[in-house]
Design a protein around this motif. Sequence first.
Motif, PDB file in Angstrom:
ATOM      1  N   PHE A 136     -12.956   1.273  -6.978  1.00  0.00           N
ATOM      2  CA  PHE A 136     -14.199   0.573  -6.681  1.00  0.00           C
ATOM      3  C   PHE A 136     -14.190   0.230  -5.191  1.00  0.00           C
ATOM      4  O   PHE A 136     -13.138   0.238  -4.530  1.00  0.00           O
ATOM      5  CB  PHE A 136     -14.359  -0.690  -7.538  1.00  0.00           C
ATOM      6  CG  PHE A 136     -13.298  -1.735  -7.341  1.00  0.00           C
ATOM      7  CD1 PHE A 136     -13.409  -2.706  -6.360  1.00  0.00           C
ATOM      8  CD2 PHE A 136     -12.169  -1.755  -8.162  1.00  0.00           C
ATOM      9  CE1 PHE A 136     -12.433  -3.672  -6.172  1.00  0.00           C
ATOM     10  CE2 PHE A 136     -11.181  -2.713  -7.995  1.00  0.00           C
ATOM     11  CZ  PHE A 136     -11.311  -3.681  -6.997  1.00  0.00           C
ATOM     12  N   PHE A 180     -15.136  -2.703  -2.488  1.00  0.00           N
ATOM     13  CA  PHE A 180     -15.453  -4.125  -2.350  1.00  0.00           C
ATOM     14  C   PHE A 180     -15.355  -4.495  -0.878  1.00  0.00           C
ATOM     15  O   PHE A 180     -14.325  -4.273  -0.237  1.00  0.00           O
ATOM     16  CB  PHE A 180     -14.489  -4.977  -3.181  1.00  0.00           C
ATOM     17  CG  PHE A 180     -14.770  -6.455  -3.131  1.00  0.00           C
ATOM     18  CD1 PHE A 180     -15.850  -6.992  -3.818  1.00  0.00           C
ATOM     19  CD2 PHE A 180     -13.964  -7.301  -2.375  1.00  0.00           C
ATOM     20  CE1 PHE A 180     -16.122  -8.345  -3.767  1.00  0.00           C
ATOM     21  CE2 PHE A 180     -14.231  -8.655  -2.312  1.00  0.00           C
ATOM     22  CZ  PHE A 180     -15.308  -9.182  -3.015  1.00  0.00           C
ATOM     23  N   ASN A 181     -16.450  -5.048  -0.336  1.00  0.00           N
ATOM     24  CA  ASN A 181     -16.520  -5.395   1.094  1.00  0.00           C
ATOM     25  C   ASN A 181     -16.118  -4.218   1.977  1.00  0.00           C
ATOM     26  O   ASN A 181     -15.398  -4.378   2.986  1.00  0.00           O
ATOM     27  CB  ASN A 181     -15.631  -6.607   1.394  1.00  0.00           C
ATOM     28  CG  ASN A 181     -16.217  -7.904   0.849  1.00  0.00           C
ATOM     29  OD1 ASN A 181     -17.404  -7.984   0.531  1.00  0.00           O
ATOM     30  ND2 ASN A 181     -15.373  -8.917   0.720  1.00  0.00           N
ATOM     31  N   GLU A 216     -14.199  -0.855 -12.276  1.00  0.00           N
ATOM     32  CA  GLU A 216     -15.614  -0.680 -12.584  1.00  0.00           C
ATOM     33  C   GLU A 216     -16.402  -0.837 -11.283  1.00  0.00           C
ATOM     34  O   GLU A 216     -15.900  -1.421 -10.307  1.00  0.00           O
ATOM     35  CB  GLU A 216     -16.070  -1.700 -13.622  1.00  0.00           C
ATOM     36  CG  GLU A 216     -15.230  -1.741 -14.890  1.00  0.00           C
ATOM     37  CD  GLU A 216     -15.272  -0.439 -15.662  1.00  0.00           C
ATOM     38  OE1 GLU A 216     -16.252   0.316 -15.484  1.00  0.00           O
ATOM     39  OE2 GLU A 216     -14.343  -0.170 -16.441  1.00  0.00           O
ATOM     40  N   PRO A 217     -17.648  -0.323 -11.245  1.00  0.00           N
ATOM     41  CA  PRO A 217     -18.418  -0.385  -9.986  1.00  0.00           C
ATOM     42  C   PRO A 217     -18.582  -1.783  -9.409  1.00  0.00           C
ATOM     43  O   PRO A 217     -18.653  -1.962  -8.191  1.00  0.00           O
ATOM     44  CB  PRO A 217     -19.769   0.217 -10.392  1.00  0.00           C
ATOM     45  CG  PRO A 217     -19.439   1.137 -11.524  1.00  0.00           C
ATOM     46  CD  PRO A 217     -18.342   0.446 -12.291  1.00  0.00           C
ATOM     47  N   ASP A 218     -18.634  -2.811 -10.271  1.00  0.00           N
ATOM     48  CA  ASP A 218     -18.857  -4.171  -9.776  1.00  0.00           C
ATOM     49  C   ASP A 218     -17.573  -4.998  -9.734  1.00  0.00           C
ATOM     50  O   ASP A 218     -17.613  -6.222  -9.657  1.00  0.00           O
ATOM     51  CB  ASP A 218     -19.897  -4.884 -10.642  1.00  0.00           C
ATOM     52  CG  ASP A 218     -19.484  -4.959 -12.117  1.00  0.00           C
ATOM     53  OD1 ASP A 218     -18.490  -4.282 -12.487  1.00  0.00           O
ATOM     54  OD2 ASP A 218     -20.135  -5.685 -12.879  1.00  0.00           O
ATOM     55  N   SER A 219     -16.413  -4.323  -9.776  1.00  0.00           N
ATOM     56  CA  SER A 219     -15.138  -5.043  -9.782  1.00  0.00           C
ATOM     57  C   SER A 219     -14.822  -5.619  -8.405  1.00  0.00           C
ATOM     58  O   SER A 219     -15.399  -5.228  -7.390  1.00  0.00           O
ATOM     59  CB  SER A 219     -14.007  -4.108 -10.207  1.00  0.00           C
ATOM     60  OG  SER A 219     -14.170  -3.694 -11.541  1.00  0.00           O
ATOM     61  N   ARG A 220     -13.898  -6.565  -8.392  1.00  0.00           N
ATOM     62  CA  ARG A 220     -13.364  -7.104  -7.152  1.00  0.00           C
ATOM     63  C   ARG A 220     -11.857  -7.223  -7.314  1.00  0.00           C
ATOM     64  O   ARG A 220     -11.343  -7.327  -8.421  1.00  0.00           O
ATOM     65  CB  ARG A 220     -13.979  -8.452  -6.804  1.00  0.00           C
ATOM     66  CG  ARG A 220     -13.732  -9.556  -7.819  1.00  0.00           C
ATOM     67  CD  ARG A 220     -14.199 -10.911  -7.282  1.00  0.00           C
ATOM     68  NE  ARG A 220     -15.584 -10.889  -6.876  1.00  0.00           N
ATOM     69  CZ  ARG A 220     -16.090 -11.680  -5.935  1.00  0.00           C
ATOM     70  NH1 ARG A 220     -15.307 -12.549  -5.319  1.00  0.00           N
ATOM     71  NH2 ARG A 220     -17.371 -11.632  -5.627  1.00  0.00           N
TER      72      ARG A 220
END
Length: 332
Positions: A249, A251-252, A129-133
């Motif tokens: 996704f 992330f960083n 998902e777009p806000d996953s990590r």
Amino acid sequence: MKPFRSLVIFVLLLLTGAAGCNPSGSPVTVREQMLMGTLVDISISGTSPEQANRAADLAFHEIRRIEQIMSTYIPESDISLINRSAGKEWRSVNPELLFVIQESLRYSRLSNGAFDISFKPLSALWHFEPDSRPPSAEEIRKVLPLIDYRNILIDDQKRILLKKPGMGIGLGAIAKGYAVDRAMAVLKAQGIRNAIVNAGGDLLVIGRRSDKQPWEIGIQDPRDRNTMIKKMPVTNCAIATSGDYERFFIFNGIRYHHIMDVKTGFPARECRSVTIVSPTAMMADAIATVVFVLGPEAGMALIEKLPDVQGLIVDKDGEIHSSSGFDKESAQ
């Protein structure tokens, strides 16, 4: 299977509504449904719309039937029952599921474990998902001992046992291809001789779109869904693409996608996309995943060793590598 819409391969048609015309004026009937977690479209030419629609309905029904057997998102599917019995008991299975699992194990042996359907405990840690990590290294470390295709056991009675409690299998890299093959078999049984079945980038092609024109597909640029890196005429072959750009996704500043290297527990890093041409969609589906995980050098070496298989790789830097017979094979 979790829904996502894949457009890794475009079928190039000029369409109006559910039926259209190709440049030579021959009618093409196109139908689509969401099945097995992706958009499935069926294009049929050279027959009446009535026959085409009737055949397409039966083909969609066949894909839906296979989904009920092989989807881990259906609690009472055959594969879900196997997973719930992990480390406990042998289970008799549907013959089609047994066949797909046996073929999966063959690809595991062929790739020295780069293809491994026992990845499900790992996939449960990743959410795209777009806000996953990403999961932690410790979380991944704990599940890696559960991932080993050699612990998927088949006895003389054709029963299956997952050797360790907590194991789980998923067929996301092969079942869709098998379903495409079966859908095409249904179309052929209904007298269809010119068609494409395309399940989110796994497709099988027979015949032509008209007496004068072959079917034509376009392969998507992994970094621009509105651009094609290649167009090619195709007939009587299967094509599948694995890419890092449909389920991912950021992330960083790092892209994390769904094609896992099960040896590390993290996404494979050496490719952006891999397109395979082969005789069956199941084979193309599996080999595309294998090559993506192996990377351009080892992956291309494998392609060149396999009879009736060709491939196009876009590596991590965007460079394109084609096997020796890629263009020739796709146009036959």
